[in-house]
Design an enzyme around this catalytic site. Structure first.
Site, PDB file in Angstrom:
ATOM      1  CB  VAL A  60     -47.716 -33.386 -35.902  1.00 20.84           C
ATOM      2  CG1 VAL A  60     -46.958 -34.482 -36.968  1.00 20.84           C
ATOM      3  CG2 VAL A  60     -46.842 -31.508 -36.335  1.00 20.84           C
ATOM      4  N   GLY A 105     -48.068 -37.969 -30.820  1.00 21.11           N
ATOM      5  CA  GLY A 105     -47.658 -37.126 -31.646  1.00 21.11           C
ATOM      6  C   GLY A 105     -47.583 -35.403 -30.757  1.00 21.11           C
ATOM      7  CE  LYS A 106     -43.878 -32.788 -27.699  1.00 23.08           C
ATOM      8  NZ  LYS A 106     -43.628 -33.586 -26.759  1.00 23.08           N
ATOM      9  N   GLY A 107     -47.683 -31.192 -30.330  1.00 18.87           N
ATOM     10  CA  GLY A 107     -48.443 -29.589 -30.050  1.00 18.87           C
ATOM     11  C   GLY A 107     -48.070 -28.680 -30.254  1.00 18.87           C
ATOM     12  CG  ASP A 146     -42.553 -30.482 -24.106  1.00 17.58           C
ATOM     13  OD1 ASP A 146     -42.250 -31.294 -24.304  1.00 17.58           O
ATOM     14  OD2 ASP A 146     -42.224 -29.449 -25.255  1.00 17.58           O
TER      15      ASP A 146
END
Ligand code: NAD
Length: 418
Positions: A60, A105-107, A146
Site C-alpha cells: 500500500v 508505504g508498507k507491504g 519489518d
C-alpha cells in the site's frame, strides 16, 4: 476483529483527532485520510516437498506527496490489508515528522515465516519481489524489513530486483546486510532511536535513566536493541518477552548475555536467570519505562488500568489502542508515540538510501550522531507543539506531520488543473 482493534480504523481516528488542530481545506483532509493506491497479489511458491502453495501479499502506498514511498515488508500469519493500510499511513507521518523526503508505504505477506525453510522463504521473497516489480525502485518505492523479515530477506529482494535490471541496484531496498550496500548502524537503528527519544523524554520528566526499571515486550530487532541501548545507559532491564512468553528479574537482566542466548536458542524463555512470566503479566509490571516492541493492540481497554509504567515508549507500531490511551492519559502516563519513538529505523534507512545512490559510505559514529540529532529535534518539535496546544504527544506529532504533508500537497496542486 473489534472496531477498537482494527489498526486502520485506529490510524484514521488518530488522524481525525490531529487534523482538527489544523486549518486545512476539506479536499486535503479527505485526500490524506485515504491511501493513494493499493496492490493485492496472489502468487504461487514452490515448497521443498514439490507442492505449490498460494500466498497473498499486499503493498500500500499511502502518500507520494513528499517523495518516493518508504516502508517495511511484514511476514506474519495475521497480516491484513487494513493492517498494511494503517502501517503505510503511519509511515507517511513518521517520515514527515523526522523531515526526510519520503511518502509512506508498507507491504506484507500472509505467512508464518517460522513454518517455512530458508529455501522456501527465499522462493517466497523472490517471487513477491517480481510481483512488486512495477511498484518498487530506488526512485519510486523503497522497502525495508519489518516483523518477520530480516537483512537476508532484503538481500534476496535487492538481488531479484537487480537481476531484472541487469545491474546491482542497492538503493531499491534498505536494511540490507552491509556487504551488499547496507548501512552501518541500520540493524540497531530503531532500538537505539527508541533509547535516544526515551532518554530525552525522561530528562524532561525528571526521571533518571541510571537505575530506571525498563520492561520490553518483544525481543526481535527493535526490542533487543532497545533493551541493549537502555542497559548501556545504566537502566535496569527487569523483564523482556517474545512470542513464547516473558522473563522477569527484579535485579535486572544481563542484556548482552541474553542477546547471545537468544541468538543461539531462539527465545528468551529458556534463559535460566529469571522467573518465567506471561506476556499479559509483563505489561502490568511496575516500572519506569515500558517498551512495547512486538505488534499492534497490546495495550487495550482491557489491560490499560493494570499498566503501571510511568512512560510508554512505543517501539512497535500501534501497540496502544485509542481507548487504552484515554485511560492512560487520565492517569498521567507519558506516551512517546510510535511515529516518533521508532522513527530511528526509517531515518537510518534514509541514510542507507542516500549512501546507496552515491556509492559513498559513512562511518557508524557519524550515522548515530546524525540519528540522535534528527530524533531529538523531532522530539523537541512535538514537545513544544504539545505544550502550546495543550495536547498529548501523539496528537502533536501527527498534527505536525500532517501539516508538512499538507503544505507539500498544496504547493504541488491538483493535476490536471482546468
Ligand atoms: P521482529 O520480527 O524482529 O521481532 C518481533 C518480536 O516480537 C519477536 O521477539 C517475537 O517473538 C515477538 N512477538 C511476536 N508476537 C508476540 C506476542 N504476541 N507477544 C509478545 N511478543 C511477540 O520484528 P521487529 O522488526 O523488531 O518489529 C517489531 C515492531 O516494531 C513492529 O511493530 C514493527 O512494525 C515495528 N518497527 C520495526 C522497525 C524495524 O526497523 N525493524 C522500525 C519501526 C517499527
Amino acid at each position: 476483529m473489534s472496531l477498537e482493534h482494527n489498526p486502520w480504523q485506529m490510524a484514521q481516528a488518530q488522524y481525525d483527532r490531529a487534523v482538527r488542530h489544523l486549518d486545512l481545506p476539506p479536499y486535503l483532509v479527505d485526500y490524506l485520510r485515504h491511501p493513494r493506491r493499493e496492490f493485492i497479489v496472489n502468487f504461487p511458491v514452490q515448497m521443498d516437498d514439490g507442492r505449490v502453495r498460494l500466498f497473498t501479499g499486499y503493498r500500500v502506498h499511502h502518500s507520494t506527496v513528499r517523495g518516493p514511498t518508504k516502508g517495511g515488508i511484514r511476514y506474519h500469519q495475521n497480516v491484513t490489508l487494513d493492517e498494511v493500510r494503517a502501517l503505510a499511513m503511519w509511515m507517511t507521518w513518521k517520515c514527515a515528522l523526522v523531515n526526510i523526503p519520503y511518502g509512506g508505504g508498507k507491504g506484507g505477506i500472509v505467512v508464518d515465516p517460522r513454518e517455512l525453510s530458508p529455501n522456501e522463504l527465499e522462493n517466497l521473497t523472490r517471487r513477491f519481489t517480481s510481483e512488486l516489480g512495477l511498484l518498487i525502485g530506488p526512485d519510486s518505492d523503497i522497502p525495508a524489513p519489518d516483523m518477520g523479515t530480516t537483512p537476508q530477506t532484503m538481500a534476496w529482494l535487492m538481488d531479484t530486483y537487480s537481476m531484472h535490471r541487469g545491474h546491482a541496484v542497492p538503493a531499491v531496498v534498505t536494511g540490507k546486510p552491509v556487504s551488499v550496500g547496507g548501512s552501518l548502524g541500520r540493524n540497531q537503528a530503531t532500538g537505539v532511536g527508541v533509547m535516544f527519544v526515551t532518554r530525552r523524554a525522561m530528562r524532561k520528566l525528571g526521571i533518571p535513566v541510571r537505575g530506571a526499571r525498563v520492561v520490553v515486550q518483544g525481543f526481535g530487532n527493535v526490542g533487543s536493541n532497545a533493551a541493549l541501548a537502555m542497559h548501556e545507559q545504566g537502566a535496569k532491564v527487569i523483564a523482556v518477552s517474545d512470542v513464547h512468553g516473558g522473563l522477569f528479574n527484579p535485579e535486572g537482566l544481563d542484556v548482552p548475555a541474553l542477546v547471545r542466548h537468544v541468538e543461539a536458542e531462539g527465545t528468551v524463555t529458556t534463559w535460566p536467570h529469571g522467573e518465567r512470566i506471561s506476556n499479559e503479566t509483563l505489561l502490568t509490571l511496575e516500572c519506569d519505562v515500558l517498551i512495547p516492541a512486538a505488534l499492534e493492540n497490546q495495550i487495550t481497554a482491557d489491560n490499560a488500568e493494570a499498566v503501571r509504567a510511568r512512560v510508554i515508549a512505543e517501539g512497535a507500531n500501534g501497540p496502544t489502542t485509542l481507548e487504552a490511551e484515554e485511560i492512560l492519559r487520565a492517569r498521567g502516563t507519558f506516551i512517546i508515540p510510535d511515529i516518533l519513538c521508532n522513527a530511528g529505523g526509517v531515518t537510518v534507512s534514509y541514510f542507507e538510501w542516500v549512501q546507496g545512490l552515491q556509492f559513498y559510505f559513512w562511518g557508524e559514529a557519524e550515522i548515530l550522531a546524525r540519528l540522535e540529532q534528527i530524533l531529538v529535534a523531532a522530539f523537541e518539535d512535538c514537545w513544544r507543539l504539545a505544550e502550546e496546544r495543550g495536547v498529548d504527544m501523539r496528537t502533536a506529532a501527527t498534527a505536525l506531520a500532517i501539516q508538512r504533508v499538507a503544505e507539500a500537497a498544496e504547493l504541488r496542486g491538483v493535476c490536471p488543473q482546468l
